[in-house]
Design an enzyme around this catalytic site. Structure first.
Site, PDB file in Angstrom:
ATOM      1  N   THR A   1      -4.424   6.243   1.459  1.00 35.50           N
ATOM      2  CA  THR A   1      -4.739   7.651   1.726  1.00 35.50           C
ATOM      3  C   THR A   1      -5.463   8.286   0.538  1.00 35.50           C
ATOM      4  OG1 THR A   1      -2.562   7.659   2.834  1.00 35.50           O
ATOM      5  CG2 THR A   1      -3.815   9.671   2.952  1.00 35.50           C
TER       6      THR A   1
ATOM      7  N   GLU B   1       0.851  -1.196   0.000  1.00 35.74           N
ATOM      8  CA  GLU B   1       0.000   0.000   0.000  1.00 35.74           C
ATOM      9  C   GLU B   1       0.884   1.242   0.000  1.00 35.74           C
ATOM     10  OE1 GLU B   1      -2.782   2.557   3.053  1.00 35.74           O
ATOM     11  OE2 GLU B   1      -2.699   0.382   3.368  1.00 35.74           O
TER      12      GLU B   1
ATOM     13  N   LYS C   1     -11.021  -1.223   6.584  1.00 38.49           N
ATOM     14  CA  LYS C   1      -9.842  -0.883   7.374  1.00 38.49           C
ATOM     15  C   LYS C   1     -10.342  -0.257   8.675  1.00 38.49           C
ATOM     16  CE  LYS C   1      -7.054   2.941   6.575  1.00 38.49           C
ATOM     17  NZ  LYS C   1      -5.912   3.671   6.011  1.00 38.49           N
TER      18      LYS C   1
ATOM     19  N   ARG D   1       0.752  10.376   0.091  1.00 33.20           N
ATOM     20  CA  ARG D   1       1.098  11.473   0.994  1.00 33.20           C
ATOM     21  C   ARG D   1       2.291  12.277   0.492  1.00 33.20           C
ATOM     22  NH1 ARG D   1       0.790   8.293   6.847  1.00 33.20           N
ATOM     23  NH2 ARG D   1      -1.227   7.295   6.474  1.00 33.20           N
TER      24      ARG D   1
END
Length: 204
Positions: free
Chosen positions: A68, A41, A128, A45
Site C-alpha cells: 500500500t 508484505e 500485481k 494502512r
C-alpha cells in the site's frame, strides 16, 4: 538484494499483512516463516506498520516489504524502516521512477493494458494484478496477459484458499497475495503456521 522476480518465486503466497499492534509483528512473522511463507508484505494502512516492518526484519529467514505504498514519501519511509521490496496498489511514473532510483524491488499494481504499458515504459515486467477479483478475475488476467508475454503477475484482492490454486495454475502467475494466512489481531502461532504450510502446498 534479491530482484522482484526472485522474491515472487520464493513462495506461492505472499501474506498481505495488516498490523495494528507492533507486539503482534514478530510472532506473526515467526509463524509464517516457520510454515514456509518467507515473503511478508506489511501494508502501510496502520500507524504500527513501519515499526512492524523493522521488527519483522529481525526474524531469521523473513523477507519483509511494504505494501500500500502510494507515493514517494511513503516509499522513503518504507525503505528507512528496512523494507526489502515495495508493493503499490497502482502505478504512477513518479513512484515507479523513485523505486527504480532507489534500486529496490518494486511490484506495482495494474488493472488495465494501459497500466502494463506504463510499467513497460519504465522497464518493469513484474506486476500485481489488483483488485484481482473485482477487476474481472482470472478471465480478465488471461486476456490482459496475452499481449504481454514478457510479464509475470501476482494477483491480489479477493484471493482465498478456495481459489488460489486456480490462479497459480496460470503460467504467468508467479504467486498470489492473500490476507487469509495472516488474520488480524494477536496471532495464534500454531494456526498461522498450519495455514502457511497449506498455502505452500497450493503449488505442489
Amino acid at each position: 538484494m534479491s530482484d522482484i522476480d526472485t522474491i515472487m518465486r520464493t513462495a506461492p503466497v505472499i501474506p498481505v499483512i495488516v498490523i495494528d499492534k507492533v507486539e503482534h509483528a514478530v510472532p506473526l512473522a515467526e509463524a509464517l516463516v516457520a510454515g514456509g511463507l518467507r515473503v511478508l508484505e506489511v501494508t502501510l494502512r496502520t500507524p504500527a506498520a513501519l515499526a512492524a516492518i523493522t521488527a519483522m526484519k529481525q526474524v531469521p529467514g523473513a523477507i519483509v516489504g511494504a505494501g500500500t505504498v502510494t507515493n514517494q514519501e511513503e516509499l522513503e519511509d518504507a525503505i528507512s524502516a528496512g523494507s526489502e521490496f515495495i508493493v503499490s496498489p497502482g502505478l504512477t511514473d513518479t513512484l515507479g521512477r523513485a523505486a527504480i532510483r532507489h534500486g529496490i524491488p518494486f511490484l506495482p499494481g495494474i488493472a488495465t493494458a494501459g497500466d502494463i504499458m506504463r510499467g513497460l515504459d519504465l522497464g518493469l515486467t513484474r506486476f500485481k494484478f489488483f483488485p484481482a477479483m473485482a477487476a474481472g478475475g482470472l478471465p480478465a488476467l488471461k486476456a490482459l496477459a496475452a499481449p504481454f508475454g514478457q510479464c509475470r503477475f501476482c494477483p491480489t484482492g479477493g484471493i482465498t484458499t478456495e481459489n488460489a490454486a486456480e490462479w497459480l495454475a496460470f503460467e504467468p502467475v508467479l504467486c498470489v497475495g492473500g490476507s487469509w494466512v495472516a488474520p488480524k489481531g494477536a496471532p495464534d502461532k500454531a494456526a498461522v503456521e498450519t495455514m502457511a504450510r497449506d498455502a505452500m502446498a497450493l503449488r505442489a
